[in-house]
Design an enzyme around this catalytic site. Structure first.
Site, PDB file in Angstrom:
ATOM      1  CG  ASP A  38      -7.036  -3.152   1.392  1.00 49.26           C
ATOM      2  OD1 ASP A  38      -6.401  -3.913   0.647  1.00 49.26           O
ATOM      3  OD2 ASP A  38      -6.594  -2.744   2.482  1.00 49.26           O
TER       4      ASP A  38
ATOM      5  CG  HIS B 213      -2.151  -0.833   1.050  1.00 55.18           C
ATOM      6  ND1 HIS B 213      -3.304  -0.387   0.432  1.00 55.18           N
ATOM      7  CD2 HIS B 213      -2.399  -2.114   1.428  1.00 55.18           C
ATOM      8  CE1 HIS B 213      -4.215  -1.348   0.438  1.00 55.18           C
ATOM      9  NE2 HIS B 213      -3.694  -2.409   1.042  1.00 55.18           N
TER      10      HIS B 213
ATOM     11  CD  GLU C  96      -4.452  -9.199   2.943  1.00 59.37           C
ATOM     12  OE1 GLU C  96      -4.756  -8.165   2.304  1.00 59.37           O
ATOM     13  OE2 GLU C  96      -3.492  -9.253   3.729  1.00 59.37           O
TER      14      GLU C  96
ATOM     15  CG  HIS D 250      -4.175  -6.519  -0.943  1.00 62.77           C
ATOM     16  ND1 HIS D 250      -3.558  -5.649  -0.074  1.00 62.77           N
ATOM     17  CD2 HIS D 250      -3.331  -6.635  -2.003  1.00 62.77           C
ATOM     18  CE1 HIS D 250      -2.400  -5.260  -0.588  1.00 62.77           C
ATOM     19  NE2 HIS D 250      -2.247  -5.858  -1.759  1.00 62.77           N
TER      20      HIS D 250
END
Length: 238
Positions: free
Chosen positions: A141, A134, A200, A203
């Site tokens: 996200d 990030h 995830e 993500h």
């Protein structure tokens, strides 16, 4: 180090640009800002220009299938200081959830908790060769909302520290819509050029080390390098 940290970064110098929030679902104030995360002059709602273009494309694909639905942005650019804050916050939450005393943790307990935290959170590294995804402005996200701005149920919350965060956790739950909903999100993001974090469901990234690592696994004869390194404000370098 994560496996994707083996990928070389060749910074392209593309700037961070603001996300046009009116086009997407968004939570204001930002969830991490409400916790006190130290963004200072930075904004979580920034991405590299090409990544933002890809996000808009993904939403167009979504709306071709479900008119009026939108992508909801949970998090985008995250300075390393914010990454550190959230890692520490999550560690404290795990300690509290296990009814432990943080001042009396053994080395083994502390290590076990850190291992749990780092299942979800990237290490807040300042090393330009191992940036948190990030912090490059290339990761985002996201989830989905319908025509009434109601969130589509994905079966677990973003950032949830549990096995339910794995994208395929509900693959064999035929009586629940969660896997179908996750598949929809994945399909529109993939079609726009993103790749999903294997652990995830929320993500996605484009152009960072994780993206390049996943691309190279899929395309061993067309290997690429990462084009986005760490960003500090509007300065992005390697």
């Amino acid at each position: 180090m994560k496996p994707y940290h083996q990928i070389l970064i060749v910074e392209c110098g593309e700037p961070l640009v603001p996300i046009p929030l009116e086009q997407f679902g968004v939570e204001l104030p930002h969830p991490y800002q409400k916790l006190g995360a130290p963004y200072r002059e930075a904004s979580p709602y920034y991405l590299r220009q090409t990544v933002l273009t890809g996000l808009i494309t993904a939403q167009n694909y979504l709306q071709q299938r479900y008119p009026g639905w939108r992508i909801q942005i949970f998090d985008a650019y995250r300075p390393v200081d914010v990454q550190q804050f959230m890692v520490n916050y999550t560690f404290a939450q795990v300690v509290q959830g296990q009814n432990l005393n943080p001042s009396t943790l053994s080395d083994a307990q502390r290590e076990a908790i850190w291992q749990e935290v780092y299942q979800i959170w990237a290490i807040p590294s300042l090393n330009p060769m191992t940036p948190p995804p990030h912090s490059t402005g290339a990761a985002i996200d996201v989830t989905l909302i319908d025509t009434t701005d109601y969130p589509i149920d994905m079966g677990s919350a973003i950032d949830e520290l549990s096995p339910r965060s794995h994208p395929d956790y509900y693959a064999n739950w035929s009586d629940q819509p969660y896997h179908t909903n996750r598949f929809l999100l994945h399909s529109v993001m993939l079609k726009a050029g993103f790749r999903r974090n294997p652990g995830e469901w929320w993500h996605f990234s484009m152009g960072d080390q994780m993206w390049a690592w996943l691309w190279n696994q899929e395309n061993p004869d067309q290997k690429v390098t990462a084009r986005y390194g760490i960003c500090n404000g509007d300065i992005c370098t390697i």
